[in-house]
Write a protein that holds these residues in place. Structure first.
Motif, PDB file in Angstrom:
ATOM      1  N   MET A 193      35.245-128.231  -8.895  1.00  0.00           N
ATOM      2  CA  MET A 193      34.137-128.057 -10.315  1.00  0.00           C
ATOM      3  C   MET A 193      34.475-126.632 -10.095  1.00  0.00           C
ATOM      4  O   MET A 193      33.086-126.232 -10.833  1.00  0.00           O
ATOM      5  CB  MET A 193      33.049-128.564 -10.239  1.00  0.00           C
ATOM      6  CG  MET A 193      32.432-130.454 -10.091  1.00  0.00           C
ATOM      7  SD  MET A 193      33.621-131.167 -11.914  1.00  0.00           S
ATOM      8  CE  MET A 193      32.434-130.050 -13.238  1.00  0.00           C
ATOM      9  N   ILE A 194      35.041-126.079  -9.977  1.00  0.00           N
ATOM     10  CA  ILE A 194      35.054-124.484  -9.588  1.00  0.00           C
ATOM     11  C   ILE A 194      35.957-123.515  -9.813  1.00  0.00           C
ATOM     12  O   ILE A 194      36.985-124.198  -9.568  1.00  0.00           O
ATOM     13  CB  ILE A 194      34.079-124.178  -8.423  1.00  0.00           C
ATOM     14  CG1 ILE A 194      33.435-124.494  -7.719  1.00  0.00           C
ATOM     15  CG2 ILE A 194      34.281-122.384  -8.712  1.00  0.00           C
ATOM     16  CD1 ILE A 194      32.473-124.014  -6.451  1.00  0.00           C
ATOM     17  N   THR A 195      35.826-123.531 -11.525  1.00  0.00           N
ATOM     18  CA  THR A 195      36.693-122.818 -12.441  1.00  0.00           C
ATOM     19  C   THR A 195      36.822-121.126 -11.932  1.00  0.00           C
ATOM     20  O   THR A 195      37.744-120.907 -12.485  1.00  0.00           O
ATOM     21  CB  THR A 195      36.919-123.163 -13.297  1.00  0.00           C
ATOM     22  OG1 THR A 195      35.523-123.249 -14.476  1.00  0.00           O
ATOM     23  CG2 THR A 195      36.996-124.787 -13.779  1.00  0.00           C
ATOM     24  N   ASP A 196      36.101-120.917 -11.222  1.00  0.00           N
ATOM     25  CA  ASP A 196      35.506-120.098 -11.073  1.00  0.00           C
ATOM     26  C   ASP A 196      35.825-119.033 -10.029  1.00  0.00           C
ATOM     27  O   ASP A 196      34.363-119.337  -9.551  1.00  0.00           O
ATOM     28  CB  ASP A 196      34.530-118.846 -12.572  1.00  0.00           C
ATOM     29  CG  ASP A 196      34.954-117.146 -12.360  1.00  0.00           C
ATOM     30  OD1 ASP A 196      35.328-116.839 -12.175  1.00  0.00           O
ATOM     31  OD2 ASP A 196      33.491-117.134 -12.781  1.00  0.00           O
ATOM     32  N   PHE A 197      36.227-118.694  -9.914  1.00  0.00           N
ATOM     33  CA  PHE A 197      37.018-118.207  -8.372  1.00  0.00           C
ATOM     34  C   PHE A 197      35.824-116.981  -7.669  1.00  0.00           C
ATOM     35  O   PHE A 197      36.061-116.854  -6.613  1.00  0.00           O
ATOM     36  CB  PHE A 197      38.550-117.901  -7.435  1.00  0.00           C
ATOM     37  CG  PHE A 197      39.497-118.725  -8.371  1.00  0.00           C
ATOM     38  CD1 PHE A 197      38.577-120.225  -8.495  1.00  0.00           C
ATOM     39  CD2 PHE A 197      40.493-118.237  -8.133  1.00  0.00           C
ATOM     40  CE1 PHE A 197      40.117-121.131  -9.173  1.00  0.00           C
ATOM     41  CE2 PHE A 197      41.567-119.070  -8.433  1.00  0.00           C
ATOM     42  CZ  PHE A 197      41.058-120.703  -8.814  1.00  0.00           C
ATOM     43  N   THR A 198      35.261-116.529  -8.526  1.00  0.00           N
ATOM     44  CA  THR A 198      34.566-115.296  -7.964  1.00  0.00           C
ATOM     45  C   THR A 198      32.923-116.288  -7.376  1.00  0.00           C
ATOM     46  O   THR A 198      31.882-115.721  -6.640  1.00  0.00           O
ATOM     47  CB  THR A 198      34.000-114.679  -9.099  1.00  0.00           C
ATOM     48  OG1 THR A 198      33.181-115.265 -10.519  1.00  0.00           O
ATOM     49  CG2 THR A 198      35.113-113.678  -9.735  1.00  0.00           C
ATOM     50  N   LYS A 199      33.116-117.461  -8.103  1.00  0.00           N
ATOM     51  CA  LYS A 199      31.660-118.000  -7.833  1.00  0.00           C
ATOM     52  C   LYS A 199      31.871-119.598  -6.171  1.00  0.00           C
ATOM     53  O   LYS A 199      31.380-120.217  -6.097  1.00  0.00           O
ATOM     54  CB  LYS A 199      31.532-119.376  -8.838  1.00  0.00           C
ATOM     55  CG  LYS A 199      31.426-118.273 -10.346  1.00  0.00           C
ATOM     56  CD  LYS A 199      30.115-118.242 -10.034  1.00  0.00           C
ATOM     57  CE  LYS A 199      29.389-117.538 -11.933  1.00  0.00           C
ATOM     58  NZ  LYS A 199      29.437-116.317 -11.371  1.00  0.00           N
TER      59      LYS A 199
END
Length: 736
Positions: free
Chosen positions: A158-164
């Motif tokens: 569910m993480i599409t922003d790798f900074t998250k």
């Protein structure tokens, strides 16, 4: 320690202190803790050294704020960024069959039941792609790599922003159309990593947002500048790249491809090294980018290289803690156990139906899905031969989670060829062709032709549905030469000519279990070279049948584990009344085969088996439906052929039989096998004789075999209790 070594150590400490002072001074002015970045280069199998280095970083107490990697560095880096422990990453590496993964070789257990007999038995294959000759974009599709990455990177679904991610992460790919360096920091994590390690020419490219992406190492194999641009003040880098290969080292396609790409990335490497504060270069000259079987040594070398700078690493950790100690990360990530799906979507289906996909993948909307089970089903789907690749990602739509499959269907057909010789069937040339989706979605037409002294033609048209009901049609024709023996002498030579036509229904489960039922229309003629007593003309039978088949052998040749079970029942009804006599009565024939392999100790396998066959009411079936015992060949023109150690080919026939098989297989050198065999059995023409006065037959022998690229070479020396002397058997090439 020499003066020269001491001087080098002092210079290293001074330079490291200078870099730390500069970063710390700026942070003090801003009253913030300097951010720490980790960069892991590409290098193929040599990237396993990253795992050993990370182990030392954890020991030093370093807490990274950014991670960047290319190719294998992106694989290891993404797992670490996601929260896997170094020893967990090492365990993942150790569990894999890297030869199969890198060569995209699907294990035999994932091949459909009906295709197992032909799997991996051809020397030369020619793909048929929409009736045109096309060039593939890579030697391998990388499907097994996709499945591996999707499984272990599933916690980021569910993480599409790798900074998250627990540690912000980026990886590098190359745009094949422009040659540009592409920094990937969003999207599907496993797709991003797959793109980063798509060695051009070896693996097919990955398409993301309409960009055709290949290995980032082509232009940027050590992305320090990108990690600094993301916000890292201090960089620790582990560089496992090779220099340029010498002419003697350019002996493989991966080495050549790596050499070509090295010319383009030299400038970025130089810049990356200049920007690195603590640079670790493991000594990996003895290994290549394809040394995947050396993972233990490679991880150890990476650890040793990092330990050489352990004092500086600890000093850095203490300096960073002076700004405020950071709580150590809880490294306990595991692959996702299950997820509830509200919808399932397929992209790219043209000739394959949704029903076929559902039957293979067993993924349904409004149900829970286990990624571990999906990984297995994806291998089965890939093994079906209908797909070049199947990738997927988790998507959210209107606050509902679902799974999206991106499907690339395989070529429309295949032509293959393989030679064979054995002492029973003599020389033959085997030709095989298949066409998919011909006339109907999910269909497969296959034709096998054996050219030689005993010619054979087999064709099958199957519309498969996996665990759902499928249907098809089989045709067969062969001419087989059969000897009749008496007291070690050949007393007659028969020629059996058979034509068969059989519509059927089929169910298959997990590519190991198959159930087939149908009706065969069979026409046979038997001629003798010496006798004139046989009836002339063709005899025609109508044969309803039911077959149950279970096969989990891990290999076609020289298997080391698994089971094989075959259970069949057929009613043979003679419909040619003019030829119906004592030789051709209506009968019911049942047969059971069970073989089990037991790995005992390293390189030793115990093989056991039992075969039992019975003909109800002692009615004499036509020749091809009697149990025929003898020979060593595994070629199955007739399912009633039963190999027996020490007996000649087709030496004994009867209506009732029981045979037990024992063998001890020893793999004493790479690809070399010695097998000790012992068979016992009974065969009789009447049930009463079978029970009250059975004649025991026994055979023994030893076989030496070599597993070559053109198939096995085997030679056997045997004896038995009903023949005098020693007999031999020779085979070269794959069984068909």
């Amino acid at each position: 320690m020499s003066r020269k070594t001491k001087l080098r150590a002092c210079v290293f400490v001074v330079l490291t202190g200078f870099f730390l002072f500069e970063a710390s001074a700026q942070s003090f002015r801003q009253n913030t803790r300097p951010s720490l970045g980790l960069v892991l280069s590409g290098g193929g199998a040599k990237g396993f050294a990253h795992i050993g280095a990370i182990k030392v970083f954890e020991e030093a107490g370093l807490q990274f704020d950014y991670i960047g990697g290319t190719s294998m560095g992106s694989i290891v880096g993404s797992l670490y960024a996601l929260g896997y422990r170094p020893d967990s990453i090492a365990a993942i590496i150790q569990r894999q069959d890297w030869d199969a993964i890198i060569n995209d070789k699907i294990p035999r257990k994932y091949v459909p039941v009906e295709d197992k007999q032909y799997y991996d038995r051809f020397i030369v294959t020619f793909p048929i792609i929409e009736r045109k000759l096309k060039v593939r974009l890579g030697l391998h599709s990388g499907q097994l790599v996709n499945i591996l990455l999707a499984k272990y990177l599933s916690p980021a679904y569910m993480i599409t922003d790798f900074t998250k991610l627990p540690i912000p992460f980026l990886c590098i790919a190359t745009d094949l159309s422009t040659g540009n360096n592409i920094v990937i920091q969003s999207g599907s994590l496993h797709q991003a990593v797959r793109a980063s390690m798509s060695i051009p020419g070896y693996f097919t490219p990955t398409v993301i947002n309409d960009q055709v992406l290949v290995d980032g190492g082509v232009v940027n194999n050590y992305p320090v500048a990108e990690v600094k641009a993301a916000g890292a003040d201090i960089i620790i880098g582990v560089d496992v790249q090779s220099g340029l290969y010498s002419p003697k080292e350019l002996t493989s396609m991966p080495a050549i491809l790596d050499q070509v790409s090295s010319f383009y990335r030299l400038s970025s490497n130089e810049l990356g090294i200049k920007l690195t504060d603590i640079y670790i270069k493991p000594e990996l000259e003895a290994y290549s980018m394809m040394s995947f079987d050396g993972y233990e040594a490679l991880m150890k070398i990476g650890e040793q290289a990092a330990r050489k700078v352990l004092p500086q690493l600890k000093q850095l950790a203490d300096s960073l803690d002076a700004f405020g100690k950071v709580e150590p990360r809880n490294l306990n990530t595991q692959p996702l156990d299950s997820i509830y799906l509200h919808f399932v979507q397929y992209n790219g289906l043209q000739k394959v139906s949704v029903e076929f996909m559902d039957g293979l993948l067993e993924v349904r909307p409004n149900k829970w899905m286990k990624p571990s089970i999906l990984s297995e089903n994806l291998k089965r789907a890939y093994g079906s031969g209908f797909f070049e690749s199947i990738d997927f990602y988790i998507s959210s739509l209107n606050n509902q989670q679902g799974i999206v499959f991106n499907v690339q269907e395989a070529s429309s057909g295949l032509l293959a060829v393989g030679p064979h010789y054995d002492s029973d069937y003599r020389a033959s040339l085997f030709l095989y062709g298949s066409l998919k989706n011909l006339g109907s979605k999910d269909s497969k037409l296959s034709v096998a032709l054996n050219l030689g002294e005993n010619p054979m033609l087999r064709g099958q048209y199957l519309v498969g549905r996996g665990s759902n009901i499928g249907y098809g049609l089989e045709v067969e024709s062969f001419n087989l030469r059969m000897n009749q023996y008496h007291q070690n002498k050949i007393i007659d030579v028969f020629n059996l000519l058979r034509y068969k036509f059989s519509p059927f229904f089929q169910w298959s489960f997990h590519n190991s279990l198959g159930i087939k039922t149908g009706i065969s229309f069979e026409s046979t003629a038997v001629t003798s070279n010496f006798s004139i007593d046989l009836p002339e003309g063709f005899n025609t039978n109508l044969i309803p049948y039911l077959n149950f088949y279970f096969d989990t052998y891990n290999k076609t040749q020289f298997p080391t584990n698994g089971s094989l079970v075959s259970l069949s029942a057929k009613y043979i009804h003679n419909i040619n009344k003019s030829l119906a006599d004592e030789l051709n009565k209506n009968v019911i024939v049942m047969q059971l085969k069970y073989h089990k392999l037991f790995p005992v100790i390293s390189h030793h396998v115990l093989k056991t088996g039992i075969t039992a066959g019975f003909t109800l009411k002692d009615r004499l079936a036509s020749m091809q439906h009697r149990f025929i015992v003898g020979g060593q060949s595994n070629i199955t023109y007739l399912d009633s052929f039963l190999p027996f150690t020490g007996l000649r080919f087709i030496e004994l026939t009867g209506l009732h039989t029981t045979i037990t098989h024992f063998a001890w297989q020893y793999n004493f050198l790479p690809d070399l096998y010695a097998t000790f065999k012992l068979d016992f059995g009974v065969i009789s023409s009447t049930w009463n004789t079978f029970l009250t006065n059975p004649q025991l037959i026994s055979g023994y022998g030893i076989s030496l075999g070599y597993e070559s690229v053109i198939g096995p070479f085997e030679i056997s020396i045997m004896g038995c209790n009903i023949n005098k002397g020693i007999s031999s058997f020779f085979n070269i090439g794959y069984w068909f």
